[in-house]
Write an enzyme that holds these catalytic residues in place. Structure first.
Site, PDB file in Angstrom:
ATOM      1  N   ASP A 221       0.831  -1.203   0.000  1.00  0.00           N
ATOM      2  CA  ASP A 221       0.000   0.000   0.000  1.00  0.00           C
ATOM      3  C   ASP A 221       0.867   1.255   0.000  1.00  0.00           C
ATOM      4  OD1 ASP A 221      -2.755   1.309   0.675  1.00  0.00           O
ATOM      5  OD2 ASP A 221      -1.375   2.158   2.164  1.00  0.00           O
TER       6      ASP A 221
ATOM      7  N   TYR B 277       2.693   9.847   0.305  1.00  0.00           N
ATOM      8  CA  TYR B 277       3.841   9.282   1.035  1.00  0.00           C
ATOM      9  C   TYR B 277       5.185   9.609   0.376  1.00  0.00           C
ATOM     10  CZ  TYR B 277       0.107   6.275   2.949  1.00  0.00           C
ATOM     11  OH  TYR B 277      -1.045   5.793   3.496  1.00  0.00           O
TER      12      TYR B 277
ATOM     13  N   LYS C  90      -3.003   5.809  -3.986  1.00  0.00           N
ATOM     14  CA  LYS C  90      -4.108   6.704  -3.615  1.00  0.00           C
ATOM     15  C   LYS C  90      -3.860   8.108  -4.151  1.00  0.00           C
ATOM     16  CE  LYS C  90      -3.949   4.438   0.891  1.00  0.00           C
ATOM     17  NZ  LYS C  90      -2.505   4.455   1.171  1.00  0.00           N
TER      18      LYS C  90
END
Ligand SMILES: NC(=O)c1ccc[n+]([C@@H]2O[C@H](COP(=O)([O-])OP(=O)(O)OC[C@H]3O[C@@H](n4cnc5c(N)ncnc54)[C@H](OP(=O)(O)O)[C@@H]3O)[C@@H](O)[C@H]2O)c1
Length: 279
Positions: free
Chosen positions: A49, A54, A78
């Protein structure tokens, strides 16, 4: 029987998703990423993930390529708040794919609901799925009312909702609602970023099973039918977190369900929806 490299959920769009994956938030240097992903892959994790937020997509893509073939792994990415809206979602996803060094992600999520770009962002994800750049599409941090709202204009509904849940934020109504909508709930911060691990009741249950508090929590999640993506950069813990082949009794499941304190490690989704960003 639970096996980290074999146990999967069937998603509403027909794809299979591993029950358990590996979180990469805060893994932000290449050496650590390479070591950690190699250990995770060896321990059987096949789902990883990441998120635009990030800033580690390139590191993760490189680390995965060092140890695995693309079709052996399931990658989640995401779209961050500042990249939402139709065109930015499409363009930023193209950039993410470049960074990851792949033609597609297995699951693309809207990271947080944002009022201003709510429907446009989702329609962009639907387009990306049609183009094969995302095999499955879903959301993260969506509440019941946001899913209801999305349904009024969506051509297809999300197949996954990744939300914060752990024993201090059990989210039972949300998980039941996801299930009713044929959406698999995926737990982020399943260990409450460590905050729940010293709970005395958990310690007692762990002792009884000859397991650790972290294993009790992760097993509780698997038994309540949700997906998990714990993060660790400690080799022993990375492996320990996959050893979930034991059974909690109905009483133990109920005890965990009543530990709820509505205690969040992240923001309220409603607040992010209004503000348009996390912080
Ligand atoms: N969608 C979203 O909005 C969202 C938000 C936050 C996170 N996420 C995703 O969810 C993933 C997991 O959440 P998280 O990283 O916030 O928290 P988490 O997985 O609940 O907890 C990670 C913390 O627990 C420790 N830990 C892990 N296994 C342990 C064990 N067996 N025993 C004791 N301590 C243990 C880790 O320490 P060490 O690393 O030092 O071992 C780390 O400090 C993230 O990495 C990210 O991929 C998504």
């Amino acid at each position: 029987m639970f096996q980290v490299d074999k146990s999967t959920y069937k998603l509403a769009d027909g794809h299979e998703m591993p029950m358990m994956g590996f979180g990469t938030y805060k893994l932000d240097n290449p050496d650590l990423m390479n070591k950690t992903i190699a250990t995770a892959y060896e321990s059987g994790y096949r789902m990883f993930d990441t998120a635009q937020y990030y800033r580690n997509e390139k590191m993760l893509g490189d680390a995965i390529r060092n140890v695995a073939n693309r079709d052996d792994v399931f990658i989640i990415d995401k779209v961050t708040e500042m990249n939402q809206g139709h065109d930015l979602t499409i363009n930023s996803t193209d950039f993410s794919l470049q960074q990851l060094g792949t033609d597609y992600v297995d699951l693309l999520l809207v990271h947080w609901p944002v009022a201003e770009h709510f429907f446009e962002t989702w329609h962009a994800l639907e387009e990306l799925k049609k183009q094969g750049k995302a095999k499955s599409i879903g959301v993260s941090n969506f509440t019941q009312s946001q899913l209801e709202l999305l349904k009024t204009q969506a051509d297809e509904m999300p197949v996954v909702n990744q939300i914060e849940t752990h024993p201090y934020l059990t989210q039972q109504p949300m998980i039941a609602f996801d299930k009713k909508m044929s959406i698999v709930t995926q737990a982020w911060s399943p260990l409450g970023r460590g905050a729940v691990l010293d709970n005395p009741m958990l310690a007692k249950m762990a002792k009884h099973h000859g397991k650790t508090p972290a294993q009790i929590i992760l097993r509780w999640d698997i038994q309540r039918g949700i997906s998990i993506i714990p993060k660790s950069q400690t080799p022993e813990r990375i492996k320990e977190n996959t050893e979930l082949d034991f059974e909690l009794s109905d009483d133990e499941m109920s005890m965990l369900n009543v530990m709820n304190k509505f205690q969040r490690t992240g923001n309220e989704p409603e607040l992010v929806y209004e503000l348009g960003k996390q912080y």
